[in-house]
Design an enzyme around this catalytic site. Structure first.
Site, mmCIF file in Angstrom:
data_model
loop_
_atom_site.group_PDB
_atom_site.id
_atom_site.type_symbol
_atom_site.label_atom_id
_atom_site.label_comp_id
_atom_site.label_asym_id
_atom_site.label_seq_id
_atom_site.Cartn_x
_atom_site.Cartn_y
_atom_site.Cartn_z
ATOM 1 C CB SER A 79 -0.884 -5.112 -3.564
ATOM 2 O OG SER A 79 0.385 -5.049 -4.135
ATOM 3 C CB THR A 189 -2.180 -1.279 -0.710
ATOM 4 O OG1 THR A 189 -1.522 -2.453 -0.285
ATOM 5 C CG2 THR A 189 -3.200 -0.871 0.351
ATOM 6 C CB THR A 207 -3.604 -4.242 1.650
ATOM 7 O OG1 THR A 207 -2.311 -4.545 1.114
ATOM 8 C CG2 THR A 207 -3.563 -4.455 3.158
ATOM 9 N NE ARG A 217 3.298 -5.932 7.906
ATOM 10 C CZ ARG A 217 2.761 -5.126 7.015
ATOM 11 N NH1 ARG A 217 1.717 -5.505 6.323
ATOM 12 N NH2 ARG A 217 3.277 -3.940 6.786
ATOM 13 C CB THR A 240 -0.373 2.915 -0.397
ATOM 14 O OG1 THR A 240 0.158 1.689 -0.914
ATOM 15 C CG2 THR A 240 0.213 4.074 -1.183
ATOM 16 N N GLY A 241 2.063 1.887 1.238
ATOM 17 C CA GLY A 241 3.503 1.828 1.478
ATOM 18 C C GLY A 241 3.808 0.965 2.688
HETATM 19 C C1 SD4 Z 1 0.896 -2.781 4.382
HETATM 20 N N1 SD4 Z 1 0.395 -0.587 3.512
HETATM 21 O O1 SD4 Z 1 0.368 -3.855 4.646
HETATM 22 C C2 SD4 Z 1 0.361 -1.994 3.184
HETATM 23 C C3 SD4 Z 1 1.165 -2.356 1.989
HETATM 24 C C4 SD4 Z 1 0.906 -1.539 0.785
HETATM 25 O O2 SD4 Z 1 0.841 -1.419 -1.485
HETATM 26 O O3 SD4 Z 1 0.492 -0.416 0.821
HETATM 27 N N2 SD4 Z 1 1.131 -2.091 -0.375
HETATM 28 O O4 SD4 Z 1 1.845 -2.324 4.988
#
Ligand code: SD4
Length: 332
Positions: A79, A189, A207, A217, A240-241
């Site tokens: 990640s 991340t 990340t 993106r 994160t997320g």
């Molecule tokens: C994203 N927040 O690019 C990041 C992804 C993430 O663990 O947190 N992955 O949307």
């Protein structure tokens, strides 16, 4: 995996013995002591690198930078940085930001070919009059400062992408659905917050973004206020997320403002999650994952997530800890 086996696997057996995983909030004040917290338990290793800087009387800024460089260089972390999962066209594109106790900020987005995106974000902060530089411009800046281009796509990330391609259809809708399906296993991340000996706060986030994202993106991670925010008088937060959802509520800034109004770090994180649930509705929110961490100026820390299984790694004079975040939706 047992906790001890986990630490051995992470090469951390020599670290102070961590307390058992703790559920939910931790309001014990670290007082004047330094502390470092980060998203996800594997980042216990990144915390150790940050802690080393803090113990050498280093700044919180240097600590978080050293910390996030650990997963950036780790090919097993799919990640972040080297070995990160590529976008749907097979390109590894990195997002990162950094913020210090004086409100200095730097960010790069959709950076290709440079493993340490956080170092380029720091260059933006320290060597340019700007705060965000994207894509080819970010790469140019890195090259001008002696960074070398590297292939960041490891064999295993390439394999995973090829596997994904077998079922993916390249329409945006299908991509989003696929992203959600894959997301469970792809969260590592790093968002890291630290408080140094002088009591100053800094944060960094790094990340490769969502695996198999659309080309170009950008999520929340390099967006100051969304993926990261620091206010030295109040506290700091990171996320994160699913980045789209974090951006929607400017998650990290929201949390810092909640702490300003008197909420403790966990409750501030919970309030941000509550806003998301209200906006999306329960059914949609249940299909997502978002996790927040927060550290206040007094050294208290906390976390909260939308769905179960989010963890926060902590390193302080009290030892090494993993906190299992409380979540809005209970375990199924
Ligand atoms: C994203 N927040 O690019 C990041 C992804 C993430 O663990 O947190 N992955 O949307």
């Amino acid at each position: 995996m047992e906790r001890r086996q986990f630490l051995q696997a992470m090469g951390l057996a020599a670290l102070p013995v961590p307390a058992a995983t703790v559920l939910g909030n931790n309001l014990e004040s670290e007082n004047s002591g330094p502390v470092v917290v980060s998203t996800w338990s594997p980042n216990i290793k990144a915390n150790a690198a940050a802690w080393k800087v803090l113990m050498a009387h280093g700044s919180a800024l240097d600590a978080v930078h050293a910390g996030v460089m650990v997963p950036e260089a780790d090919p097993k972390d799919q990640s972040v940085g080297y070995g990160g999962l590529p976008d749907r066209d097979g390109k590894v594109t990195l997002d990162s930001c950094i913020m210090d106790h004086k409100g200095n900020i730097g960010a790069v987005m959709a950076l290709e070919g440079i493993m340490h995106a956080s170092s380029v974000a720091r260059l933006v902060m320290e060597k340019t009059p700007h705060v965000q530089i994207v894509g080819a411009g970010a790469l140019q800046l890195a090259l001008e400062h002696g960074f070398k281009v590297e292939n960041l796509l490891t064999e295993s990330s390439k394999k995973a992408w090829e596997e994904w391609k077998k079922t993916s259809k390249y329409s945006p809708m299908t991509t989003v659905e696929n992203l959600l399906k894959y997301i469970e296993n792809q969260h590592d991340t790093i968002g890291m917050l630290a408080r140094d000996e002088a009591g100053n706060l800094s944060g960094a986030c790094s990340t490769s973004g969502m695996g198999y994202k659309m080309r170009g993106r950008v999520g929340d991670s390099p967006i100051i206020g969304a993926g990261l925010f620091v206010d030295n008088e109040v506290g700091a937060a990171s996320a994160t997320g699913v980045g789209e959802e974090v951006v929607r509520i400017v998650g990290s800034h929201t949390i810092v403002e909640m702490m300003r109004q008197g909420k403790n770090p966990e409750d501030a994180c919970k309030e941000a999650v509550a806003r998301l649930v209200k906006l999306k509705g329960e059914t949609a929110a249940k299909a997502l994952q978002v996790g927040f961490i927060a550290l206040n100026a007094q050294g208290q820390y906390g976390c909260f997530s939308l769905n179960p299984n989010f963890t926060m790694a902590v390193h302080s004079h009290q030892g090494v800890k993993v906190i299992q975040a409380k979540s809005w939706f209970p375990k199924k």
